[in-house]
Design a protein around this motif. Sequence first.
Motif, short mmCIF file in Angstrom:
data_model
loop_
_atom_site.label_atom_id
_atom_site.label_comp_id
_atom_site.label_asym_id
_atom_site.label_seq_id
_atom_site.Cartn_x
_atom_site.Cartn_y
_atom_site.Cartn_z
N ASP A 159 0.82 -1.21 0.00
CA ASP A 159 0.00 0.00 0.00
C ASP A 159 0.86 1.27 0.00
O ASP A 159 1.62 1.50 0.95
N PRO A 160 0.76 2.12 -1.03
CA PRO A 160 1.56 3.35 -1.07
C PRO A 160 1.15 4.36 0.01
O PRO A 160 1.94 5.23 0.39
N ILE A 161 -0.09 4.26 0.51
CA ILE A 161 -0.54 5.17 1.57
C ILE A 161 0.22 4.87 2.86
O ILE A 161 0.63 5.78 3.58
N LEU A 162 0.44 3.62 3.15
CA LEU A 162 1.22 3.25 4.33
C LEU A 162 2.64 3.78 4.20
O LEU A 162 3.24 4.26 5.18
N GLN A 163 3.17 3.75 2.99
CA GLN A 163 4.53 4.25 2.77
C GLN A 163 4.63 5.74 3.01
O GLN A 163 5.60 6.23 3.60
N ILE A 164 3.62 6.51 2.59
CA ILE A 164 3.66 7.97 2.78
C ILE A 164 3.54 8.32 4.26
O ILE A 164 4.18 9.26 4.75
N LEU A 165 2.74 7.55 5.01
CA LEU A 165 2.65 7.78 6.45
C LEU A 165 4.00 7.57 7.12
O LEU A 165 4.41 8.35 7.99
N GLN A 166 4.70 6.54 6.70
CA GLN A 166 6.02 6.25 7.26
C GLN A 166 7.04 7.32 6.86
O GLN A 166 7.86 7.76 7.68
N GLN A 167 6.99 7.75 5.61
CA GLN A 167 7.92 8.77 5.13
C GLN A 167 7.75 10.10 5.87
O GLN A 167 8.72 10.80 6.14
N LEU A 168 6.51 10.43 6.21
CA LEU A 168 6.23 11.69 6.91
C LEU A 168 6.42 11.58 8.42
O LEU A 168 6.26 12.57 9.14
N GLY A 169 6.77 10.39 8.89
CA GLY A 169 7.00 10.20 10.32
C GLY A 169 5.74 10.32 11.15
O GLY A 169 5.79 10.77 12.31
N LEU A 170 4.60 9.90 10.60
CA LEU A 170 3.32 10.03 11.29
C LEU A 170 3.00 8.77 12.08
O LEU A 170 3.39 7.66 11.71
N ARG A 171 2.28 8.94 13.18
CA ARG A 171 1.79 7.79 13.92
C ARG A 171 0.53 7.27 13.25
O ARG A 171 -0.31 8.04 12.79
N TYR A 172 0.38 5.96 13.24
CA TYR A 172 -0.81 5.40 12.60
C TYR A 172 -1.16 4.06 13.24
O TYR A 172 -0.32 3.37 13.82
#
Length: 331
Positions: free
Chosen positions: A133-146
Amino acid sequence: MTTLKDVARLANVSASTVSRVLNHNPAISTATQKKVLRAMQKLRYVPNSNARNLALQHTMTLGVILPATQAMVFSNPFFVALIQGINHICSQNNYLTAVATGDDIQELQQTITMMAQQNKIRQFILLYSQKNDPILQILQQLGLRYVILGKPFENSQAMPYVDNDNILAGTDVTTYLLKQGHRAIGFLYSDLSQMVQADRLLGYQRAMQQSGLPQHAFQINDDYEQLQTQLRHIMALKPEITALITTDDMQALAVQQALVPLDLKRHISQISFNNSIFARVARPMLTSVEVFPVKLGEEVARLAIQDHAETFVSNLIIPHRIIERSSVWTQ
Protein backbone atom coordinates in the motif's frame (compact mmCIF):
# COMPACT_ATOMS: atom_id res chain seq x y z
CA MET A 1 -8.88 31.51 37.24
CA THR A 2 -7.89 28.00 38.31
CA THR A 3 -4.63 26.81 36.80
CA LEU A 4 -3.00 23.44 36.22
CA LYS A 5 -0.61 24.21 39.10
CA ASP A 6 -3.60 24.71 41.44
CA VAL A 7 -4.84 21.25 40.53
CA ALA A 8 -1.39 19.75 41.07
CA ARG A 9 -1.12 21.42 44.51
CA LEU A 10 -4.51 20.12 45.67
CA ALA A 11 -3.86 16.61 44.34
CA ASN A 12 -0.35 16.65 45.85
CA VAL A 13 1.28 15.72 42.55
CA SER A 14 3.53 17.52 40.08
CA ALA A 15 2.18 19.73 37.30
CA SER A 16 3.68 17.32 34.77
CA THR A 17 1.61 14.49 36.30
CA VAL A 18 -1.56 16.52 35.85
CA SER A 19 -0.54 17.14 32.24
CA ARG A 20 -0.04 13.41 31.68
CA VAL A 21 -3.48 12.67 33.11
CA LEU A 22 -5.02 15.22 30.72
CA ASN A 23 -3.20 13.54 27.83
CA HIS A 24 -4.36 10.03 28.86
CA ASN A 25 -0.84 8.75 29.45
CA PRO A 26 -1.13 5.02 30.31
CA ALA A 27 1.94 5.28 32.57
CA ILE A 28 -0.16 7.10 35.19
CA SER A 29 -1.79 4.77 37.70
CA THR A 30 -5.57 4.59 38.08
CA ALA A 31 -5.32 5.85 41.68
CA THR A 32 -3.35 8.93 40.62
CA GLN A 33 -5.75 9.61 37.75
CA LYS A 34 -8.72 9.53 40.14
CA LYS A 35 -6.94 11.84 42.59
CA VAL A 36 -6.19 14.38 39.86
CA LEU A 37 -9.70 14.19 38.41
CA ARG A 38 -11.24 14.75 41.87
CA ALA A 39 -9.06 17.83 42.31
CA MET A 40 -10.10 19.13 38.89
CA GLN A 41 -13.76 18.61 39.74
CA LYS A 42 -13.43 20.29 43.14
CA LEU A 43 -11.66 23.31 41.62
CA ARG A 44 -13.93 23.29 38.54
CA TYR A 45 -10.84 23.29 36.37
CA VAL A 46 -11.44 23.28 32.59
CA PRO A 47 -8.38 22.32 30.45
CA ASN A 48 -7.30 24.88 27.88
CA SER A 49 -7.29 22.73 24.73
CA ASN A 50 -5.77 25.43 22.56
CA ALA A 51 -2.84 25.92 24.92
CA ARG A 52 -2.28 22.17 25.11
CA ASN A 53 -2.29 21.89 21.35
CA LEU A 54 0.27 24.67 20.98
CA ALA A 55 2.51 23.03 23.54
CA LEU A 56 2.25 19.69 21.80
CA GLN A 57 2.68 21.27 18.37
CA HIS A 58 -0.29 19.41 16.93
CA THR A 59 -4.05 19.57 16.92
CA MET A 60 -6.19 17.12 18.85
CA THR A 61 -7.50 15.76 15.59
CA LEU A 62 -7.41 12.18 14.40
CA GLY A 63 -7.02 11.56 10.68
CA VAL A 64 -9.20 8.72 9.34
CA ILE A 65 -8.05 7.35 5.97
CA LEU A 66 -10.63 5.64 3.76
CA PRO A 67 -9.71 3.40 0.82
CA ALA A 68 -9.33 5.18 -2.52
CA THR A 69 -12.18 3.01 -3.89
CA GLN A 70 -14.80 5.33 -2.46
CA ALA A 71 -17.74 3.72 -4.27
CA MET A 72 -17.22 0.62 -2.15
CA VAL A 73 -16.81 2.63 1.05
CA PHE A 74 -19.84 4.90 0.92
CA SER A 75 -22.23 2.10 -0.01
CA ASN A 76 -20.93 -0.29 2.64
CA PRO A 77 -22.53 -0.03 6.12
CA PHE A 78 -19.41 -1.68 7.59
CA PHE A 79 -17.45 1.56 7.14
CA VAL A 80 -20.31 3.67 8.51
CA ALA A 81 -20.31 1.57 11.69
CA LEU A 82 -16.51 1.84 11.96
CA ILE A 83 -16.65 5.64 11.82
CA GLN A 84 -19.48 5.65 14.37
CA GLY A 85 -17.22 3.80 16.81
CA ILE A 86 -14.26 6.08 16.08
CA ASN A 87 -16.33 9.23 16.63
CA HIS A 88 -17.65 7.87 19.92
CA ILE A 89 -14.17 7.48 21.41
CA CYS A 90 -12.88 10.74 19.94
CA SER A 91 -15.82 12.63 21.43
CA GLN A 92 -15.11 11.16 24.87
CA ASN A 93 -11.49 12.31 24.64
CA ASN A 94 -12.08 15.79 23.16
CA TYR A 95 -10.67 14.78 19.78
CA LEU A 96 -11.98 15.77 16.38
CA THR A 97 -11.90 13.49 13.35
CA ALA A 98 -10.83 14.49 9.85
CA VAL A 99 -11.62 12.05 7.04
CA ALA A 100 -9.06 11.67 4.26
CA THR A 101 -10.47 10.58 0.89
CA GLY A 102 -9.36 10.70 -2.72
CA ASP A 103 -10.55 9.61 -6.14
CA ASP A 104 -7.25 7.77 -6.58
CA ILE A 105 -4.06 6.95 -4.69
CA GLN A 106 -2.25 10.13 -5.79
CA GLU A 107 -5.04 12.42 -4.60
CA LEU A 108 -5.26 10.55 -1.30
CA GLN A 109 -1.50 10.93 -0.78
CA GLN A 110 -1.77 14.69 -1.40
CA THR A 111 -4.64 14.98 1.08
CA ILE A 112 -2.71 13.16 3.81
CA THR A 113 0.40 15.27 3.21
CA MET A 114 -1.65 18.48 3.48
CA MET A 115 -3.37 17.29 6.67
CA ALA A 116 0.02 16.57 8.25
CA GLN A 117 1.88 19.68 7.09
CA GLN A 118 -0.84 22.36 7.20
CA ASN A 119 -3.22 21.06 9.87
CA LYS A 120 -0.49 19.49 12.02
CA ILE A 121 -2.35 16.18 12.31
CA ARG A 122 0.09 13.56 13.59
CA GLN A 123 -2.16 10.57 14.32
CA PHE A 124 -3.99 8.56 11.67
CA ILE A 125 -6.17 5.48 11.34
CA LEU A 126 -5.90 3.46 8.15
CA LEU A 127 -9.31 1.81 7.69
CA TYR A 128 -8.05 -1.09 5.61
CA SER A 129 -5.02 -3.33 5.14
CA GLN A 130 -3.72 -3.79 1.61
CA LYS A 131 -0.62 -5.41 0.14
CA ASN A 132 2.12 -2.98 -1.02
CA ASP A 133 0.00 0.00 0.00
CA PRO A 134 1.56 3.35 -1.07
CA ILE A 135 -0.54 5.17 1.57
CA LEU A 136 1.22 3.25 4.33
CA GLN A 137 4.53 4.25 2.77
CA ILE A 138 3.66 7.97 2.78
CA LEU A 139 2.65 7.78 6.45
CA GLN A 140 6.02 6.25 7.26
CA GLN A 141 7.92 8.77 5.13
CA LEU A 142 6.23 11.69 6.91
CA GLY A 143 7.00 10.20 10.32
CA LEU A 144 3.32 10.03 11.29
CA ARG A 145 1.79 7.79 13.92
CA TYR A 146 -0.81 5.40 12.60
CA VAL A 147 -2.96 2.43 13.55
CA ILE A 148 -4.29 -0.04 10.97
CA LEU A 149 -7.79 -1.50 10.90
CA GLY A 150 -6.86 -5.01 9.78
CA LYS A 151 -3.78 -7.18 10.14
CA PRO A 152 -0.82 -5.82 8.12
CA PHE A 153 0.53 -7.96 5.29
CA GLU A 154 4.08 -7.52 6.61
CA ASN A 155 5.65 -6.86 10.02
CA SER A 156 2.38 -7.48 11.82
CA GLN A 157 4.27 -7.73 15.14
CA ALA A 158 5.83 -4.29 14.58
CA MET A 159 2.69 -2.31 13.71
CA PRO A 160 -0.27 -1.40 15.94
CA TYR A 161 -3.53 -2.76 14.55
CA VAL A 162 -7.04 -3.88 15.48
CA ASP A 163 -8.79 -6.71 13.68
CA ASN A 164 -10.89 -9.85 13.89
CA ASP A 165 -9.16 -13.20 13.55
CA ASN A 166 -10.22 -13.60 9.94
CA ILE A 167 -8.32 -16.85 9.43
CA LEU A 168 -10.28 -18.36 12.32
CA ALA A 169 -13.51 -16.83 11.00
CA GLY A 170 -12.90 -18.41 7.60
CA THR A 171 -12.30 -21.76 9.28
CA ASP A 172 -15.41 -21.36 11.45
CA VAL A 173 -17.83 -20.70 8.57
CA THR A 174 -16.40 -23.62 6.61
CA THR A 175 -16.70 -25.92 9.63
CA TYR A 176 -20.27 -24.70 10.15
CA LEU A 177 -21.19 -25.74 6.59
CA LEU A 178 -19.41 -29.06 7.00
CA LYS A 179 -21.50 -29.77 10.11
CA GLN A 180 -24.63 -29.09 8.03
CA GLY A 181 -23.57 -31.93 5.73
CA HIS A 182 -22.00 -29.91 2.89
CA ARG A 183 -18.92 -31.46 1.30
CA ALA A 184 -18.50 -29.46 -1.91
CA ILE A 185 -18.11 -25.88 -0.66
CA GLY A 186 -17.12 -22.96 -2.87
CA PHE A 187 -15.31 -19.81 -1.77
CA LEU A 188 -15.83 -16.59 -3.74
CA TYR A 189 -13.51 -13.58 -3.45
CA SER A 190 -12.83 -10.42 -5.44
CA ASP A 191 -9.42 -9.06 -4.37
CA LEU A 192 -6.76 -11.00 -2.48
CA SER A 193 -4.61 -7.88 -2.14
CA GLN A 194 -7.09 -7.03 0.65
CA MET A 195 -5.80 -8.78 3.77
CA VAL A 196 -9.28 -9.53 5.10
CA GLN A 197 -10.20 -11.53 1.99
CA ALA A 198 -6.85 -13.35 1.89
CA ASP A 199 -7.16 -14.40 5.54
CA ARG A 200 -10.75 -15.62 5.19
CA LEU A 201 -9.73 -17.67 2.16
CA LEU A 202 -6.82 -19.15 4.12
CA GLY A 203 -9.19 -20.19 6.90
CA TYR A 204 -11.46 -21.91 4.36
CA GLN A 205 -8.49 -23.70 2.79
CA ARG A 206 -7.30 -24.99 6.15
CA ALA A 207 -10.72 -26.36 7.09
CA MET A 208 -11.18 -28.11 3.74
CA GLN A 209 -7.66 -29.53 3.86
CA GLN A 210 -8.15 -30.87 7.40
CA SER A 211 -11.39 -32.53 6.24
CA GLY A 212 -9.65 -34.10 3.25
CA LEU A 213 -12.01 -32.37 0.83
CA PRO A 214 -11.25 -30.56 -2.45
CA GLN A 215 -11.12 -26.76 -2.46
CA HIS A 216 -13.19 -24.69 -4.88
CA ALA A 217 -12.04 -21.04 -4.70
CA PHE A 218 -12.95 -18.57 -7.47
CA GLN A 219 -12.36 -14.88 -8.11
CA ILE A 220 -15.50 -13.02 -9.13
CA ASN A 221 -16.32 -9.58 -10.53
CA ASP A 222 -18.52 -6.88 -9.00
CA ASP A 223 -20.29 -6.19 -12.30
CA TYR A 224 -23.67 -7.99 -12.22
CA GLU A 225 -23.66 -9.28 -15.80
CA GLN A 226 -20.08 -10.51 -15.52
CA LEU A 227 -20.89 -12.06 -12.16
CA GLN A 228 -23.81 -13.99 -13.62
CA THR A 229 -21.60 -15.29 -16.44
CA GLN A 230 -18.92 -16.28 -13.95
CA LEU A 231 -21.39 -18.12 -11.72
CA ARG A 232 -22.82 -19.97 -14.70
CA HIS A 233 -19.30 -21.08 -15.59
CA ILE A 234 -18.45 -22.05 -12.01
CA MET A 235 -21.58 -24.15 -11.54
CA ALA A 236 -21.12 -25.84 -14.92
CA LEU A 237 -17.51 -26.62 -13.98
CA LYS A 238 -18.33 -27.76 -10.44
CA PRO A 239 -22.02 -28.86 -10.38
CA GLU A 240 -21.39 -30.73 -7.12
CA ILE A 241 -21.11 -27.45 -5.15
CA THR A 242 -23.96 -27.13 -2.63
CA ALA A 243 -22.75 -24.14 -0.57
CA LEU A 244 -20.95 -20.86 -1.20
CA ILE A 245 -18.91 -18.66 1.14
CA THR A 246 -18.55 -14.99 0.15
CA THR A 247 -16.22 -12.46 1.78
CA ASP A 248 -18.89 -9.90 2.71
CA ASP A 249 -22.67 -9.41 2.69
CA MET A 250 -22.72 -6.99 -0.26
CA GLN A 251 -21.01 -9.58 -2.41
CA ALA A 252 -23.28 -12.34 -1.06
CA LEU A 253 -26.44 -10.39 -1.95
CA ALA A 254 -25.16 -9.83 -5.51
CA VAL A 255 -24.39 -13.55 -5.80
CA GLN A 256 -27.82 -14.45 -4.47
CA GLN A 257 -29.51 -12.26 -7.07
CA ALA A 258 -27.28 -13.55 -9.88
CA LEU A 259 -28.23 -17.14 -9.02
CA VAL A 260 -31.97 -16.50 -9.57
CA PRO A 261 -32.03 -16.54 -13.40
CA LEU A 262 -29.74 -19.57 -13.32
CA ASP A 263 -32.40 -21.39 -11.26
CA LEU A 264 -29.76 -22.20 -8.62
CA LYS A 265 -30.71 -19.95 -5.72
CA ARG A 266 -32.89 -22.53 -3.96
CA HIS A 267 -30.26 -25.24 -4.33
CA ILE A 268 -27.21 -23.35 -2.99
CA SER A 269 -26.64 -22.53 0.68
CA GLN A 270 -24.82 -19.26 1.39
CA ILE A 271 -22.85 -17.82 4.28
CA SER A 272 -21.08 -14.48 4.47
CA PHE A 273 -19.40 -11.89 6.70
CA ASN A 274 -20.19 -8.57 8.47
CA ASN A 275 -23.84 -9.22 9.48
CA SER A 276 -24.88 -5.95 7.82
CA ILE A 277 -28.29 -4.71 6.70
CA PHE A 278 -27.68 -6.57 3.43
CA ALA A 279 -27.81 -9.89 5.30
CA ARG A 280 -31.22 -9.02 6.71
CA VAL A 281 -32.81 -7.74 3.49
CA ALA A 282 -31.66 -10.76 1.47
CA ARG A 283 -34.22 -13.43 0.61
CA PRO A 284 -33.61 -15.82 2.18
CA MET A 285 -31.90 -13.86 4.94
CA LEU A 286 -28.17 -14.55 5.00
CA THR A 287 -26.35 -16.47 7.67
CA SER A 288 -23.45 -14.11 8.35
CA VAL A 289 -20.51 -13.52 10.67
CA GLU A 290 -20.90 -10.63 13.12
CA VAL A 291 -17.55 -8.84 13.28
CA PHE A 292 -18.71 -5.99 15.58
CA PRO A 293 -17.58 -3.01 13.47
CA VAL A 294 -18.57 -0.37 16.05
CA LYS A 295 -16.34 -2.11 18.59
CA LEU A 296 -13.56 -2.32 15.99
CA GLY A 297 -13.88 1.44 15.42
CA GLU A 298 -13.81 2.20 19.15
CA GLU A 299 -10.72 0.10 19.81
CA VAL A 300 -8.76 1.37 16.82
CA ALA A 301 -9.51 4.95 17.96
CA ARG A 302 -8.39 4.20 21.52
CA LEU A 303 -5.14 2.79 20.24
CA ALA A 304 -4.61 5.75 17.92
CA ILE A 305 -5.02 8.50 20.52
CA GLN A 306 -3.28 6.92 23.48
CA ASP A 307 -0.13 8.72 24.53
CA HIS A 308 2.68 6.17 24.37
CA ALA A 309 6.33 5.95 23.41
CA GLU A 310 7.20 5.36 19.78
CA THR A 311 8.60 1.94 20.62
CA PHE A 312 5.32 0.77 22.17
CA VAL A 313 3.39 -1.55 19.85
CA SER A 314 0.03 -3.10 20.48
CA ASN A 315 -2.66 -4.98 18.64
CA LEU A 316 -6.10 -6.18 19.57
CA ILE A 317 -8.30 -8.97 18.20
CA ILE A 318 -12.09 -8.56 18.43
CA PRO A 319 -14.04 -11.86 18.64
CA HIS A 320 -16.57 -12.78 15.93
CA ARG A 321 -19.82 -14.73 16.02
CA ILE A 322 -21.86 -16.61 13.40
CA ILE A 323 -25.45 -15.35 13.16
CA GLU A 324 -27.61 -18.18 11.86
CA ARG A 325 -30.42 -17.37 9.43
CA SER A 326 -32.27 -19.20 6.68
CA SER A 327 -29.73 -19.16 3.84
CA VAL A 328 -28.06 -22.42 4.90
CA TRP A 329 -29.79 -25.77 4.39
CA THR A 330 -28.82 -29.12 5.87
CA GLN A 331 -27.69 -31.64 3.29
